[in-house]
Design an enzyme around this catalytic site. Structure first.
Site, PDB file in Angstrom:
ATOM      1  N   THR A  23       0.832  -1.222   0.000  1.00 44.65           N
ATOM      2  CA  THR A  23       0.000   0.000   0.000  1.00 44.65           C
ATOM      3  C   THR A  23       0.858   1.260   0.000  1.00 44.65           C
ATOM      4  OG1 THR A  23      -2.018  -0.911   0.933  1.00 44.65           O
ATOM      5  CG2 THR A  23      -1.544   1.366   1.475  1.00 44.65           C
TER       6      THR A  23
ATOM      7  N   THR B  76       5.068  11.216   7.565  1.00 45.18           N
ATOM      8  CA  THR B  76       5.267  11.138   9.010  1.00 45.18           C
ATOM      9  C   THR B  76       6.673  11.606   9.412  1.00 45.18           C
ATOM     10  OG1 THR B  76       5.574   9.511  10.783  1.00 45.18           O
ATOM     11  CG2 THR B  76       5.826   8.697   8.573  1.00 45.18           C
ATOM     12  N   ASP B  77       6.807  12.013  10.671  1.00 46.80           N
ATOM     13  CA  ASP B  77       8.140  12.358  11.184  1.00 46.80           C
ATOM     14  C   ASP B  77       8.983  11.108  11.431  1.00 46.80           C
ATOM     15  OD1 ASP B  77       6.829  11.344  13.439  1.00 46.80           O
ATOM     16  OD2 ASP B  77       7.345  13.027  14.746  1.00 46.80           O
ATOM     17  N   GLU B  78       8.339   9.908  11.395  1.00 43.86           N
ATOM     18  CA  GLU B  78       9.089   8.694  11.733  1.00 43.86           C
ATOM     19  C   GLU B  78      10.156   8.369  10.686  1.00 43.86           C
ATOM     20  OE1 GLU B  78       6.717   5.521  13.384  1.00 43.86           O
ATOM     21  OE2 GLU B  78       5.196   6.940  14.065  1.00 43.86           O
TER      22      GLU B  78
ATOM     23  N   TYR C 165       7.221   0.166   8.864  1.00 46.59           N
ATOM     24  CA  TYR C 165       6.294   1.270   8.552  1.00 46.59           C
ATOM     25  C   TYR C 165       7.056   2.497   8.078  1.00 46.59           C
ATOM     26  CZ  TYR C 165       3.467   5.451   9.482  1.00 46.59           C
ATOM     27  OH  TYR C 165       2.847   6.672   9.378  1.00 46.59           O
TER      28      TYR C 165
ATOM     29  N   LYS D  24       7.131   4.431   4.392  1.00 44.04           N
ATOM     30  CA  LYS D  24       6.766   5.844   4.207  1.00 44.04           C
ATOM     31  C   LYS D  24       7.949   6.608   3.603  1.00 44.04           C
ATOM     32  CE  LYS D  24       3.398   7.707   5.167  1.00 44.04           C
ATOM     33  NZ  LYS D  24       2.089   7.895   4.475  1.00 44.04           N
TER      34      LYS D  24
ATOM     35  N   ARG E 143       7.073  11.110  22.303  1.00 46.27           N
ATOM     36  CA  ARG E 143       6.425  11.461  21.043  1.00 46.27           C
ATOM     37  C   ARG E 143       5.992  12.927  21.144  1.00 46.27           C
ATOM     38  NH1 ARG E 143       8.732   7.483  20.134  1.00 46.27           N
ATOM     39  NH2 ARG E 143       8.023   5.541  19.198  1.00 46.27           N
TER      40      ARG E 143
ATOM     41  N   ASP F 169       8.868  -4.598  25.541  1.00 45.76           N
ATOM     42  CA  ASP F 169       9.031  -3.465  24.627  1.00 45.76           C
ATOM     43  C   ASP F 169       8.807  -3.866  23.168  1.00 45.76           C
ATOM     44  OD1 ASP F 169       9.479  -0.859  23.980  1.00 45.76           O
ATOM     45  OD2 ASP F 169      11.552  -0.783  24.683  1.00 45.76           O
TER      46      ASP F 169
ATOM     47  N   GLY G 106      13.029  -2.619  18.243  1.00 42.74           N
ATOM     48  CA  GLY G 106      13.487  -1.440  17.479  1.00 42.74           C
ATOM     49  C   GLY G 106      12.757  -0.164  17.835  1.00 42.74           C
TER      50      GLY G 106
HETATM   51  P1  NAD Z   1      -5.439   4.999   9.356  1.00 38.95           P
HETATM   52  O1  NAD Z   1      -4.748   3.680   9.429  1.00 38.95           O
HETATM   53  O2  NAD Z   1      -6.393   5.392  10.437  1.00 38.95           O
HETATM   54  O3  NAD Z   1      -6.253   5.109   7.980  1.00 38.95           O
HETATM   55  C1  NAD Z   1      -5.727   4.675   6.754  1.00 38.95           C
HETATM   56  C2  NAD Z   1      -6.860   4.655   5.732  1.00 38.95           C
HETATM   57  O4  NAD Z   1      -6.287   4.234   4.470  1.00 38.95           O
HETATM   58  C3  NAD Z   1      -7.976   3.668   6.085  1.00 38.95           C
HETATM   59  O5  NAD Z   1      -9.239   4.269   5.863  1.00 38.95           O
HETATM   60  C4  NAD Z   1      -7.747   2.511   5.107  1.00 38.95           C
HETATM   61  O6  NAD Z   1      -8.951   1.838   4.755  1.00 38.95           O
HETATM   62  C5  NAD Z   1      -7.137   3.228   3.910  1.00 38.95           C
HETATM   63  N1  NAD Z   1      -6.309   2.328   3.091  1.00 38.95           N
HETATM   64  C6  NAD Z   1      -5.354   1.460   3.525  1.00 38.95           C
HETATM   65  N2  NAD Z   1      -4.841   0.790   2.478  1.00 38.95           N
HETATM   66  C7  NAD Z   1      -5.468   1.264   1.365  1.00 38.95           C
HETATM   67  C8  NAD Z   1      -5.359   0.968  -0.012  1.00 38.95           C
HETATM   68  N3  NAD Z   1      -4.490   0.052  -0.468  1.00 38.95           N
HETATM   69  N4  NAD Z   1      -6.155   1.655  -0.879  1.00 38.95           N
HETATM   70  C9  NAD Z   1      -7.038   2.578  -0.424  1.00 38.95           C
HETATM   71  N5  NAD Z   1      -7.186   2.878   0.870  1.00 38.95           N
HETATM   72  C10 NAD Z   1      -6.409   2.237   1.760  1.00 38.95           C
HETATM   73  O7  NAD Z   1      -4.274   6.052   9.212  1.00 38.95           O
HETATM   74  P2  NAD Z   1      -4.188   7.566   9.721  1.00 38.95           P
HETATM   75  O8  NAD Z   1      -3.671   7.578  11.112  1.00 38.95           O
HETATM   76  O9  NAD Z   1      -5.432   8.267   9.383  1.00 38.95           O
HETATM   77  O10 NAD Z   1      -2.997   8.109   8.796  1.00 38.95           O
HETATM   78  C11 NAD Z   1      -3.269   8.716   7.529  1.00 38.95           C
HETATM   79  C12 NAD Z   1      -1.951   9.123   6.891  1.00 38.95           C
HETATM   80  O11 NAD Z   1      -1.268  10.035   7.744  1.00 38.95           O
HETATM   81  C13 NAD Z   1      -0.993   7.953   6.656  1.00 38.95           C
HETATM   82  O12 NAD Z   1      -0.375   8.156   5.402  1.00 38.95           O
HETATM   83  C14 NAD Z   1       0.012   8.074   7.787  1.00 38.95           C
HETATM   84  O13 NAD Z   1       1.274   7.554   7.403  1.00 38.95           O
HETATM   85  C15 NAD Z   1       0.056   9.568   7.982  1.00 38.95           C
HETATM   86  N6  NAD Z   1       0.418  10.024   9.348  1.00 38.95           N
HETATM   87  C16 NAD Z   1      -0.260   9.521  10.434  1.00 38.95           C
HETATM   88  C17 NAD Z   1       0.079   9.999  11.710  1.00 38.95           C
HETATM   89  C18 NAD Z   1      -0.658   9.497  12.934  1.00 38.95           C
HETATM   90  O14 NAD Z   1      -0.267   9.834  14.063  1.00 38.95           O
HETATM   91  N7  NAD Z   1      -1.746   8.746  12.805  1.00 38.95           N
HETATM   92  C19 NAD Z   1       1.082  10.958  11.863  1.00 38.95           C
HETATM   93  C20 NAD Z   1       1.741  11.442  10.718  1.00 38.95           C
HETATM   94  C21 NAD Z   1       1.386  10.970   9.468  1.00 38.95           C
HETATM   95  P1  TYD Z   2       1.582   4.423  18.553  1.00 32.32           P
HETATM   96  O1  TYD Z   2       0.285   5.076  18.909  1.00 32.32           O
HETATM   97  O2  TYD Z   2       1.556   3.024  18.023  1.00 32.32           O
HETATM   98  O3  TYD Z   2       2.337   5.417  17.547  1.00 32.32           O
HETATM   99  P2  TYD Z   2       3.879   5.361  16.958  1.00 32.32           P
HETATM  100  O4  TYD Z   2       4.472   4.056  17.269  1.00 32.32           O
HETATM  101  O5  TYD Z   2       3.642   5.556  15.494  1.00 32.32           O
HETATM  102  O6  TYD Z   2       4.578   6.506  17.618  1.00 32.32           O
HETATM  103  O7  TYD Z   2       2.503   4.428  19.835  1.00 32.32           O
HETATM  104  C1  TYD Z   2       2.872   5.631  20.474  1.00 32.32           C
HETATM  105  C2  TYD Z   2       3.857   5.296  21.566  1.00 32.32           C
HETATM  106  O8  TYD Z   2       3.180   4.525  22.578  1.00 32.32           O
HETATM  107  C3  TYD Z   2       5.012   4.438  21.106  1.00 32.32           C
HETATM  108  O9  TYD Z   2       6.206   4.842  21.789  1.00 32.32           O
HETATM  109  C4  TYD Z   2       4.630   3.023  21.518  1.00 32.32           C
HETATM  110  C5  TYD Z   2       3.807   3.258  22.763  1.00 32.32           C
HETATM  111  N1  TYD Z   2       2.731   2.265  23.038  1.00 32.32           N
HETATM  112  C6  TYD Z   2       2.636   1.662  24.293  1.00 32.32           C
HETATM  113  O10 TYD Z   2       3.441   1.929  25.212  1.00 32.32           O
HETATM  114  N2  TYD Z   2       1.628   0.757  24.516  1.00 32.32           N
HETATM  115  C7  TYD Z   2       0.734   0.426  23.548  1.00 32.32           C
HETATM  116  O11 TYD Z   2      -0.147  -0.452  23.799  1.00 32.32           O
HETATM  117  C8  TYD Z   2       0.836   1.069  22.266  1.00 32.32           C
HETATM  118  C9  TYD Z   2      -0.134   0.753  21.158  1.00 32.32           C
HETATM  119  C10 TYD Z   2       1.849   1.992  22.065  1.00 32.32           C
END
Ligand code: NAD
Ligand code: TYD
Length: 359
Positions: free
Chosen positions: A98, A132-134, A158, A162, A222, A288, A291
């Site tokens: 994806t 993402t910042d990741e 992930y 990205k 974070r 944990d 990575g």
């Molecule tokens: P999410 O997982 O909640 O939603 C992803 C959406 O994409 C879902 O509706 C899913 O059905 C759709 N999707 C997945 N695969 C697909 C495909 N092959 N074709 C069409 N649709 C598809 O994600 P989110 O948290 O809303 O994140 C949205 C974007 O923002 C992502 O690109 C993510 O990398 C980026 N982002 C997220 C965060 C965060 O904290 N959540 C932070 C920075 C950037």
């Molecule tokens: P997450 O919401 O999965 O976002 P990301 O890994 O993209 O930053 O996790 C946020 C932080 O919380 C991350 O350091 C992992 C931690 N975490 C827990 O400690 N327990 C949990 O059950 C989850 C889902 C995340």
């Protein structure tokens, strides 16, 4: 009109709802409705003639090409992705498909579509890639926050997927002149976030009296941003961003995970006290994440300076709204935490020692 991918997910749905609250331009939504996508997130615009929802995959090139030809959007705002680090550790292949193949398919379709536009339409067109910042990797405790010039160093499947997609987006500007803009945002929280991510998982587990599983020592940091502020940053980048540029978006809210969990417990103690005592009693340290990146922090000076964006919510106002939203939307939470969700909870937490919830 604009084409929005991933609009039934957490940030995409907030983006669509915020968009219609402030502007009348039409949206075509493309979303595959994976486990993370939920039509219910868009229920309030279901009967709105400005909104067309298409269930489909961003890897489906004929479908994407047909949507572009039929609807002739002035922009693509690309959210669709596999977005959960823990899932990427258990099953990285879908992230490659994806996030990399899907973004590539969109870029190829956009390139062909863009080439056929009139000169005016061509220069107005935008491909906005939400990232993402990741991708920047992990910071030490005294390192300066990520800037747009920070070298990429992704550590999880992930973030690697990205990062790869960001590189393709960049290459399509330099090689083909496609007017792309990339935003790299820190961790979001707010309404409609799927409860596999830290904040909604902790709220819903606490309300059900289940353990609050904190990975490792709970001291990973974070930089949290309320989702509405992220959506406003994306709109600012779409309207004022310079093609070929990237913009970091962040809330200047660095917090340790354990601080977040304690803050959620304190809010729930106030808003929905448990007869069994303070929610902090449920905090459980678990194995944990492999990575596990130690610290993320964003320097958002560029988007603030050049596009006049700034976050409106502090962490305190945003987290209060968020906890209240989950308290007010228990039916939504029950719908998304059925069969497939429970399988994921078993997969991720049994090996960490908390099983599917019982202590
Ligand atoms: P999410 O997982 O909640 O939603 C992803 C959406 O994409 C879902 O509706 C899913 O059905 C759709 N999707 C997945 N695969 C697909 C495909 N092959 N074709 C069409 N649709 C598809 O994600 P989110 O948290 O809303 O994140 C949205 C974007 O923002 C992502 O690109 C993510 O990398 C980026 N982002 C997220 C965060 C965060 O904290 N959540 C932070 C920075 C950037
Ligand atoms: P997450 O919401 O999965 O976002 P990301 O890994 O993209 O930053 O996790 C946020 C932080 O919380 C991350 O350091 C992992 C931690 N975490 C827990 O400690 N327990 C949990 O059950 C989850 C889902 C995340």
């Amino acid at each position: 009109m604009i084409l929005v991918t991933g609009s039934a997910g957490f940030i995409g749905a907030n983006f669509v709802l915020d968009w219609f609250a402030s502007c009348s331009e039409a949206i075509v939504s493309l979303d595959a409705l994976t486990y993370a996508g939920n039509r219910e997130n868009l229920a309030s615009v279901a009967g709105d003639s400005r909104h067309t929802f298409v269930q489909g995959d961003i890897c489906d090139a004929p479908l994407v090409q047909a949507l572009l030809e039929q609807h002739r959007p002035r922009a693509i705002v690309h959210f669709a992705a596999e977005s959960h680090v823990d899932r990427s550790i258990h099953g990285p292949a879908e992230f490659l498909r994806t996030n990399v193949q899907g973004t590539f398919t969109l870029l190829e379709s956009a390139r062909a579509y863009h080439a056929k536009l009139s000169a005016d339409e061509r220069s107005a067109f935008r491909f906005l890639h939400v990232s993402t910042d990741e991708v920047y990797g992990s910071l030490g405790p005294d390192d300066a926050p990520f800037e747009e010039t920070t070298p990429y160093a992704p550590n999880s499947p992930y973030s690697a997927s990205k990062a790869a997609s960001d590189h393709f987006v960049r290459a399509y500007f330099h090689t083909y002149g496609l007017p792309v803009i990339t935003t790299n945002c820190s961790n979001n929280y707010g309404p409609y976030q799927f409860p596999e991510k830290l904040i909604p998982l902790m709220i819903l587990n606490a309300l059900s009296g289940k353990p609050l599983p904190v990975y490792g020592d709970g001291l990973n940091v974070r930089d949290w941003l309320y989702v509405g502020d992220h959506c406003a940053g994306i709109r600012a980048a779409l309207e004022g961003g310079v093609p070929g540029e990237t913009y970091n978006i962040g809330g200047l809210n660095e917090k340790k995970n354990i601080e977040i969990v304690r803050e959620i417990c304190a809010l729930l103690d106030e808003l929905k006290p448990s007869p069994d005592g303070p929610y902090e009693r449920l905090i459980t340290y678990v194995k944990d994440r492999p990575g596990h990146d130690r610290r993320y922090a964003i320097n958002p000076a560029k988007i603030m300076r050049e596009l006049g964006w700034k976050p409106r919510e502090t962490f305190e106002t945003g987290i209060r709204k968020t906890v209240q939203w989950y308290l007010d939307h228990t039916a939504w939470a029950e719908n998304v935490t059925s069969g497939a969700y429970r399988n994921w909870i078993d997969t991720n937490y049994t090996e960490r020692g908390t099983g599917s919830g019982e202590r």
